[in-house]
Design an enzyme around this catalytic site. Structure first.
Site: not given
Ligand code: NAP
Ligand code: MG
Length: 500
Positions: A179, A254, A288, A389
């Site tokens: 997906k 992850e 990331c 983040e």
């Protein structure tokens, strides 16, 4: 304009609901493609196809070298299509043309090739040390594909993430449903198009673009799934772990990061300062492992920040389609607003805005979301801009006094995805590396990882490793086989235990 169906059972089909959605160009706001919008019925169809391809098809039992051969033919097609795919990555995800043509797309293709080849020469049978307990036996391990994999990827490096998921899974004999993120499905659909034209059997790869809720959730809660591989935010990763638990489905995750880039006082600043910016600003910081926290010794603080500001102010922000742009747009309005909020938060919490902080407009940029590369100085590691983040071009520069101090600050994070150390003294750098709690640590570099190396996070940056032999083995179940070497009745000590 492009149109894509969902890729199920080797064919491009409409969504069961008939619904579609549009994806947009982050530089211009223009529509890039119309895409079939998957729903839960489509999850069912795709899992049925993947299940059948695994349970009845030739793929899982095919000789690994035959799978390699078929995948290398796909690699040739991916390499031929490279330029077109790069242009689409630029249009759909806002990768600058220099990023997509020189880095993100060719680099991803190399992962496909390496993993296809490595899986062909991997040892699927491994000896177990001879132990002869409780009786003489020959034991070995057979590595066998997990089965059907449910794979979910984020929007930032859509093509790379699709390849990082599909290549290791199918190279080791699994089948899958992927997906892509709703924001950026186009290059994953292009990968599907090339797979569709190949000799990889139908149902091995299925790609269904649809929303995380309900499509992603339907995928990870389905009992027909043998393994989940998720890349995305830590927040959604936590949710996936919960959703997987009733079925006890193996899940690799992850997740996010807040990676430190540490300049030691002996670093070559001609490399370390541009290196810290490469660590931070590639793809506008929407990575990331981006080096979002720059740790600088107090003795060099003024010099490093002055050099960084000068370099950053010379960078060109512009359309991702323009080869002259150093930085392109951020993904969309939501991301833009988040970044804007964090910039306000940084100011409010007392960090010093050294450069940037504003939206870039004019010159045809008004319909995209362009943010100046931004640097905050005098950041305290406890501030939210240093802990959370941001996923945008915002660098936090943090002072440190001693190497111990630097290590403590670097490790003071819920994340542990990556880190960088800049130094001329390699043994000294390696001493720091040893103390960092992170899945990948660069010395005098950043971002680059070969397909032979494992990638993944410590702490809340994830569970498991992808790529390299480690990643391939992550797609293989471990089956222990025990062959008795004492087959005769009078050699079986257990007769006595049950009194047989
Ligand atoms: P995200 O919001 O976590 O979404 C990632 C994917 O999960 C998307 O496909 C999303 O679908 C789907 N999703 C959302 N909610 C879900 C749910 N409840 N169940 C199942 N699937 C669900 O992340 P993002 O904003 O796309 O990407 C940015 C994040 O990814 C950052 O945190 C970044 O650090 C992380 N990332 C990590 C790595 C790594 O290798 N460690 C690499 C790249 C990015 P939709 O968005 O389509 O609805
Ligand atoms: Mg999202």
């Amino acid at each position: 304009m492009r149109e894509y169906g969902q890729f199920i059972g080797g064919e491009f089909v409409d969504a069961a609901s008939g619904e579609t959605f549009e994806t947009h160009d982050p530089s211009t706001g223009e529509v890039v493609a119309t895409v079939a919008r998957a729903g839960t019925e489509d999850v069912d169809r795709a899992l049925t196809a993947a299940r059948r391809a695994f349970d009845e098809g030739p793929w899982p039992t095919m000789h690994p070298r035959e799978r390699t051969r078929l995948m290398l033919r796909v690699f040739d097609r991916l390499a031929e299509a490279q330029e077109g795919i790069a242009a689409l990555e630029t249009a759909d995800a806002g990768h600058t043309m220099r990023n997509s043509t020189l880095f993100s797309v060719p680099y991803s293709n190399e992962f496909w090739r390496y993993l296809a080849e490595a899986a062909g020469s991997l040892s699927y049978v491994e000896p177990v040390p001879r132990y002869d307990f409780p009786t003489a036996a020959w034991e070995f391990v057979e590595r066998t594909p997990f089965g059907v994999c449910a794979q979910i990827i984020p929007w930032n490096f859509p093509y790379m993430m699709a390849i990082w998921k599909v290549a290791p899974a199918i190279a080791t004999g699994n089948t899958l449903v992927l997906k892509p993120a709703m924001e950026t499905p186009v290059t994953a659909m292009e990968l599907a198009r090339i797979v569709a034209e190949s000799d990889i059997p139908p149902g091995v790869v299925n790609v269904i673009p649809g929303p995380g809720v309900p499509v992603g959730e339907a995928m990870v809660t389905d009992r027909r799934v043998d393994k989940i591989a998720f890349t995305g935010s830590t927040e959604v990763g936590r949710r996936i772990m919960q959703l997987a638990s009733p079925q006890v489905t193996y899940a690799t995750l992850e997740l996010g990061g807040k990676s430190p880039s540490i300049i030691l006082d002996d670093a070559d600043l001609d490399v370390a300062v541009p290196g810290a910016l490469w660590a931070m600003y590639l793809h506008q910081g929407q990575i990331c492992q981006a080096g979002t926290r720059l740790l600088v010794p107090s003795s060099l603080y003024d010099e490093v920040t002055a050099r960084a500001v000068e370099l950053v102010e010379g960078m060109t922000v512009g359309s991702a389609h323009d080869f002259a742009s150093d930085l392109g747009p951020v993904l969309n309005e939501t991301q833009f607003r988040t970044i804007e909020r964090y910039i306000e938060l940084g100011k409010r919490d007392g960090a010093k805005l050294l450069t940037g902080g504003d939206r870039v407009t004019g010159d045809g940029l008004d319909r995209g979301y362009f943010v100046q590369p931004t640097i905050f100085g005098e950041v305290d590691n406890n501030m939210r801009i240093a802990q959370e983040e941001i996923f945008g071009p915002v660098l936090s520069v943090i002072r440190y006094d001693s190497v111990d101090d630097a290590v403590r600050i670097a490790n003071d994070s819920i994340y542990g995805l990556a880190a960088g150390v800049w130094s001329r003294d390699i043994p000294r750098a390696l001493e720091v590396v040893r103390r960092l709690r992170a899945g990948t640590v660069w010395v005098n570099d950043f971002h680059l990882i070969s397909p032979a190396a494992p990638f993944g996070g410590f702490k809340q940056s994830g569970v498991g490793r992808e790529q390299g032999e480690w990643g391939l083995k992550g797609y293989l179940e471990t089956k222990t086989v025990h062959v008795s070497q004492v087959p005769a009745k009078d050699q079986k000590f257990w007769f006595g235990i049950l009194g047989l």
